[in-house]
Scaffold this motif. Structure first.
Motif, mmCIF file in Angstrom:
data_model
loop_
_atom_site.group_PDB
_atom_site.id
_atom_site.type_symbol
_atom_site.label_atom_id
_atom_site.label_comp_id
_atom_site.label_asym_id
_atom_site.label_seq_id
_atom_site.Cartn_x
_atom_site.Cartn_y
_atom_site.Cartn_z
ATOM 1 N N LEU A 87 0.830 -1.205 0.000
ATOM 2 C CA LEU A 87 0.000 0.000 0.000
ATOM 3 C C LEU A 87 0.864 1.254 0.000
ATOM 4 O O LEU A 87 0.552 2.215 -0.708
ATOM 5 C CB LEU A 87 -0.937 0.020 1.210
ATOM 6 C CG LEU A 87 -1.821 1.260 1.320
ATOM 7 C CD1 LEU A 87 -2.813 1.310 0.165
ATOM 8 C CD2 LEU A 87 -2.553 1.291 2.638
ATOM 9 N N GLN A 88 1.944 1.261 0.747
ATOM 10 C CA GLN A 88 2.830 2.428 0.778
ATOM 11 C C GLN A 88 3.382 2.720 -0.613
ATOM 12 O O GLN A 88 3.404 3.871 -1.057
ATOM 13 C CB GLN A 88 3.981 2.204 1.768
ATOM 14 C CG GLN A 88 3.562 2.252 3.205
ATOM 15 C CD GLN A 88 2.912 3.567 3.574
ATOM 16 O OE1 GLN A 88 3.402 4.636 3.231
ATOM 17 N NE2 GLN A 88 1.788 3.486 4.263
ATOM 18 N N GLU A 89 3.805 1.680 -1.306
ATOM 19 C CA GLU A 89 4.332 1.839 -2.667
ATOM 20 C C GLU A 89 3.246 2.371 -3.606
ATOM 21 O O GLU A 89 3.492 3.253 -4.425
ATOM 22 C CB GLU A 89 4.852 0.491 -3.171
ATOM 23 C CG GLU A 89 5.431 0.527 -4.558
ATOM 24 C CD GLU A 89 5.837 -0.841 -5.063
ATOM 25 O OE1 GLU A 89 5.720 -1.064 -6.279
ATOM 26 O OE2 GLU A 89 6.250 -1.681 -4.241
ATOM 27 N N THR A 90 2.044 1.847 -3.453
ATOM 28 C CA THR A 90 0.944 2.239 -4.323
ATOM 29 C C THR A 90 0.526 3.682 -4.064
ATOM 30 O O THR A 90 0.276 4.433 -5.011
ATOM 31 C CB THR A 90 -0.254 1.297 -4.125
ATOM 32 O OG1 THR A 90 0.189 -0.040 -4.350
ATOM 33 C CG2 THR A 90 -1.371 1.618 -5.089
ATOM 34 N N LEU A 91 0.443 4.077 -2.810
ATOM 35 C CA LEU A 91 0.060 5.454 -2.492
ATOM 36 C C LEU A 91 1.096 6.435 -3.028
ATOM 37 O O LEU A 91 0.742 7.529 -3.483
ATOM 38 C CB LEU A 91 -0.115 5.628 -0.986
ATOM 39 C CG LEU A 91 -1.305 4.903 -0.364
ATOM 40 C CD1 LEU A 91 -1.360 5.165 1.132
ATOM 41 C CD2 LEU A 91 -2.609 5.324 -1.024
ATOM 42 N N HIS A 133 -8.824 6.486 -5.049
ATOM 43 C CA HIS A 133 -8.006 5.274 -5.034
ATOM 44 C C HIS A 133 -7.334 5.091 -3.678
ATOM 45 O O HIS A 133 -7.343 3.986 -3.115
ATOM 46 C CB HIS A 133 -6.935 5.323 -6.130
ATOM 47 C CG HIS A 133 -7.434 4.922 -7.479
ATOM 48 N ND1 HIS A 133 -7.831 3.645 -7.774
ATOM 49 C CD2 HIS A 133 -7.597 5.632 -8.618
ATOM 50 C CE1 HIS A 133 -8.211 3.584 -9.042
ATOM 51 N NE2 HIS A 133 -8.078 4.784 -9.567
ATOM 52 N N ALA A 134 -6.751 6.157 -3.158
ATOM 53 C CA ALA A 134 -6.056 6.086 -1.874
ATOM 54 C C ALA A 134 -7.016 5.679 -0.768
ATOM 55 O O ALA A 134 -6.700 4.829 0.072
ATOM 56 C CB ALA A 134 -5.407 7.426 -1.555
ATOM 57 N N SER A 135 -8.194 6.257 -0.777
ATOM 58 C CA SER A 135 -9.188 5.973 0.259
ATOM 59 C C SER A 135 -9.653 4.520 0.201
ATOM 60 O O SER A 135 -9.701 3.828 1.223
ATOM 61 C CB SER A 135 -10.376 6.908 0.095
ATOM 62 O OG SER A 135 -11.396 6.584 0.992
ATOM 63 N N ARG A 136 -9.968 4.052 -0.979
ATOM 64 C CA ARG A 136 -10.469 2.679 -1.126
ATOM 65 C C ARG A 136 -9.405 1.647 -0.753
ATOM 66 O O ARG A 136 -9.697 0.640 -0.110
ATOM 67 C CB ARG A 136 -10.943 2.443 -2.555
ATOM 68 C CG ARG A 136 -12.245 3.140 -2.853
ATOM 69 C CD ARG A 136 -12.684 2.906 -4.276
ATOM 70 N NE ARG A 136 -13.940 3.594 -4.541
ATOM 71 C CZ ARG A 136 -14.490 3.695 -5.744
ATOM 72 N NH1 ARG A 136 -13.910 3.145 -6.790
ATOM 73 N NH2 ARG A 136 -15.631 4.338 -5.904
ATOM 74 N N LEU A 137 -8.162 1.906 -1.176
ATOM 75 C CA LEU A 137 -7.092 0.964 -0.858
ATOM 76 C C LEU A 137 -6.810 0.933 0.638
ATOM 77 O O LEU A 137 -6.593 -0.135 1.211
ATOM 78 C CB LEU A 137 -5.827 1.326 -1.634
ATOM 79 C CG LEU A 137 -5.900 1.101 -3.144
ATOM 80 C CD1 LEU A 137 -4.680 1.699 -3.830
ATOM 81 C CD2 LEU A 137 -6.018 -0.377 -3.461
#
Length: 97
Positions: free
Chosen positions: A51-55, A75-79
């Motif tokens: 998640l850190q990488e994705t955000l 996207h950030a909220s849903r993940l």
């Protein structure tokens, strides 16, 4: 075909920008798919790292103007919500399992 020198230059630049944007958008989508796959496995620690990488990728993509700020926030909220669900699920499991 462009009639002026400046129009020809603008056309060359737009081709380069389009390719750069396609690559960045593709990487963004790939990261989202990879994150979804890690989340489906259910490992809380691995999911948090992913998640850190994705955000980070979502923020960069938004900053470059490839996606709208509301889409990035969505996207950030849903993940993050999915990660919290995974963490809550792993906390409820008995220690002996």
């Amino acid at each position: 075909m462009p009639n002026k020198k400046s129009a020809a230059k603008q056309m060359r630049q737009s081709i380069k920008k389009r390719e750069r944007n396609r690559t960045a958008r593709g990487a963004f989508r790939t990261t989202l798919k990879k994150t979804d796959k890690v989340f489906s496995e259910g490992n809380a620690e691995q999911s948090a790292a992913q998640l850190q990488e994705t955000l980070k990728m979502v923020g960069k993509t938004e900053k470059k103007g490839l996606i709208h700020k509301n889409k990035a926030a969505r996207h950030a909220s849903r993940l993050t919500k999915k990660l919290h669900a995974i963490q809550a699920g792993s906390a409820k499991e008995p220690a002996g399992s």
